[in-house]
Motif scaffolding. Sequence first.
Motif, PDB file in Angstrom:
ATOM      1  N   LEU A  74      43.285  37.216  45.569  1.00  0.00           N
ATOM      2  CA  LEU A  74      44.035  36.218  46.427  1.00  0.00           C
ATOM      3  C   LEU A  74      44.992  37.015  47.168  1.00  0.00           C
ATOM      4  CD1 LEU A  74      43.497  33.607  47.676  1.00  0.00           C
ATOM      5  CD2 LEU A  74      45.301  32.693  46.341  1.00  0.00           C
ATOM      6  N   PRO A  75      44.858  37.409  48.463  1.00  0.00           N
ATOM      7  CA  PRO A  75      45.958  38.258  49.294  1.00  0.00           C
ATOM      8  C   PRO A  75      47.336  37.659  48.909  1.00  0.00           C
ATOM      9  CG  PRO A  75      43.887  37.991  50.512  1.00  0.00           C
ATOM     10  CD  PRO A  75      43.990  36.873  49.464  1.00  0.00           C
ATOM     11  N   PRO A  76      48.421  38.468  48.412  1.00  0.00           N
ATOM     12  CA  PRO A  76      49.675  38.169  48.412  1.00  0.00           C
ATOM     13  C   PRO A  76      50.475  38.170  49.732  1.00  0.00           C
ATOM     14  CG  PRO A  76      49.196  40.125  47.067  1.00  0.00           C
ATOM     15  CD  PRO A  76      47.985  39.851  48.014  1.00  0.00           C
ATOM     16  N   VAL A  77      49.754  38.520  50.762  1.00  0.00           N
ATOM     17  CA  VAL A  77      50.434  38.374  52.138  1.00  0.00           C
ATOM     18  C   VAL A  77      50.425  36.687  52.437  1.00  0.00           C
ATOM     19  CG1 VAL A  77      48.374  38.863  53.521  1.00  0.00           C
ATOM     20  CG2 VAL A  77      50.641  39.217  54.601  1.00  0.00           C
ATOM     21  N   LEU A  87      44.428  26.806  52.178  1.00  0.00           N
ATOM     22  CA  LEU A  87      43.496  28.185  51.932  1.00  0.00           C
ATOM     23  C   LEU A  87      42.395  27.920  51.444  1.00  0.00           C
ATOM     24  CD1 LEU A  87      46.455  30.155  49.983  1.00  0.00           C
ATOM     25  CD2 LEU A  87      46.093  29.958  52.388  1.00  0.00           C
ATOM     26  N   GLY A  88      41.402  28.589  52.048  1.00  0.00           N
ATOM     27  CA  GLY A  88      39.910  28.151  51.511  1.00  0.00           C
ATOM     28  C   GLY A  88      39.303  29.562  51.250  1.00  0.00           C
ATOM     29  N   PHE A  89      39.204  29.874  49.836  1.00  0.00           N
ATOM     30  CA  PHE A  89      38.524  31.205  49.495  1.00  0.00           C
ATOM     31  C   PHE A  89      37.774  30.893  48.262  1.00  0.00           C
ATOM     32  CE2 PHE A  89      42.351  32.852  51.600  1.00  0.00           C
ATOM     33  CZ  PHE A  89      42.195  33.978  51.797  1.00  0.00           C
ATOM     34  N   GLU A  95      39.498  37.298  40.814  1.00  0.00           N
ATOM     35  CA  GLU A  95      39.833  37.167  39.434  1.00  0.00           C
ATOM     36  C   GLU A  95      41.412  36.898  39.107  1.00  0.00           C
ATOM     37  OE1 GLU A  95      38.760  41.057  37.676  1.00  0.00           O
ATOM     38  OE2 GLU A  95      36.581  40.676  37.953  1.00  0.00           O
ATOM     39  N   HIS A  96      42.157  37.458  40.261  1.00  0.00           N
ATOM     40  CA  HIS A  96      43.519  37.170  40.226  1.00  0.00           C
ATOM     41  C   HIS A  96      44.037  36.490  41.395  1.00  0.00           C
ATOM     42  CE1 HIS A  96      47.720  38.379  38.951  1.00  0.00           C
ATOM     43  NE2 HIS A  96      47.849  39.258  40.141  1.00  0.00           N
ATOM     44  N   VAL A  97      45.102  35.579  40.993  1.00  0.00           N
ATOM     45  CA  VAL A  97      45.819  34.937  41.763  1.00  0.00           C
ATOM     46  C   VAL A  97      47.417  35.135  41.713  1.00  0.00           C
ATOM     47  CG1 VAL A  97      46.234  32.526  42.632  1.00  0.00           C
ATOM     48  CG2 VAL A  97      44.142  32.928  41.816  1.00  0.00           C
TER      49      VAL A  97
END
Length: 443
Positions: A74-77, A87-89, A95-97
């Motif tokens: 999930l993009p840190p930005v 946020l809809g992903f 794998e990493h949040v």
Amino acid sequence: MHTLAALRAGELSGIQRLDLSCGLVEFPREIFALADSLEVLNLSGNALTSLPDDLPRLHRLRVIFCSDNSFTTLPPVLGQCAQLEMLGFKANRIEHVPAESLPPRLRWLILTDNCIEQLPAAIGHCHGLQKLMLAGNRLTQLPAELAQCRALELLRIAANRLDALPEWLLGMPRLSWLACAGNPMESAVPAPAPAARAIHWHEISIGQLLGEGASGLIYQAQWQRDGDNASMPVAVKLFKGEVTSDGWPQNEMAANLAVGQHPNLIPMAGPLADHPQGRAGLVLHFIPLHYKTLAGPPSLASCTRDVYAPGTSFSPANAFNIASGVAAAVAHLHTRGLLHGDLYAHNLQCDDQGHCLLGDMGAASFLPPQRAPSQNLQRLEARAFGCLLEELLLRVQPSLPEAIRQAWSSLRDDCLQPTVAARPLFAEILQRLQASCSLPIKS
């Protein structure tokens, strides 16, 4: 759907929502030309793996959809975008949040159908979080810090690897809609209702598509039982076989088979057998066309509350019929060992007299056999009923007699109170509704 050519030609200047699905592998820099107007950005259905470091230049951005892409993190930005609320992903490879990816104003987080094994403790700082959708991941536990998200109302954790629900979850003051089926913790399911015999594909004549839900396609059909001369109208739901926002279709199938019959539940004829492509399905009795959906689902703005058509109103008698019918249906589900998980007006079909049918078992879960956690889960659902009763009270025309309004308002308040253990169970809810209307009320 917009086009990249129109964006590059400057034809989309001033728009508030941009929808681009055209095989993107990189974020189009031309989007930044919309920074002074863009609020909703939908980049679902592309092949993106990252977002640019200067994404916060979109300073009005409130909602971003990046489902069906190729993100692994999930993009840190995202955490630097001050106005982001949603946020809809869904359906990536996440794998990493990272803790840094959670924006300060987050209200609605969709991470369904990914590969997430744990959430960061920093999610506890998202005090405005109302909806958290995590079905179809690899979670073995929830972070204890999530208990600090006291505004949380809807939680989807079905189809994960959870061995137990944490005790603090059953005391969340606003949690109303919970889906947790398809985890190792789920107890053995009750036996199917006796009437649920298999209906063979050759007995069914499929007609037009009626609609599409998260878990499947619903068709109008005719059912001609072997040996019968006449056919009867039915609806056939064919499951997609994919994880949905609520969980696995097979869990919805199991819940439907365990429901049994009730006058306020959409009646099921039986499970479908022998589909030529092996698809799972259900055959439901056809709902007469004069039944209408009570309300629309929540919007981006309402987040957790249904949206009613402008001018919607209910007579006192209709409001009573709806409220008591829903309470009776949910009380029946609870006695069958089921939590509905999605008790909303948009899952109710009602006629002109207020007779209602509760449907959509996609978020249903089997209640644990232990008395205390089972009753606390039932009391979470009591809060969902309190929300529905509140919506009815706001729309009763003409006004209810004062004694009935006071009784319903008291029941609403008891269902909505933050102390979960003090809320009524549905047997009491139904009894109080019936007692409040012991005298006839106006139609």
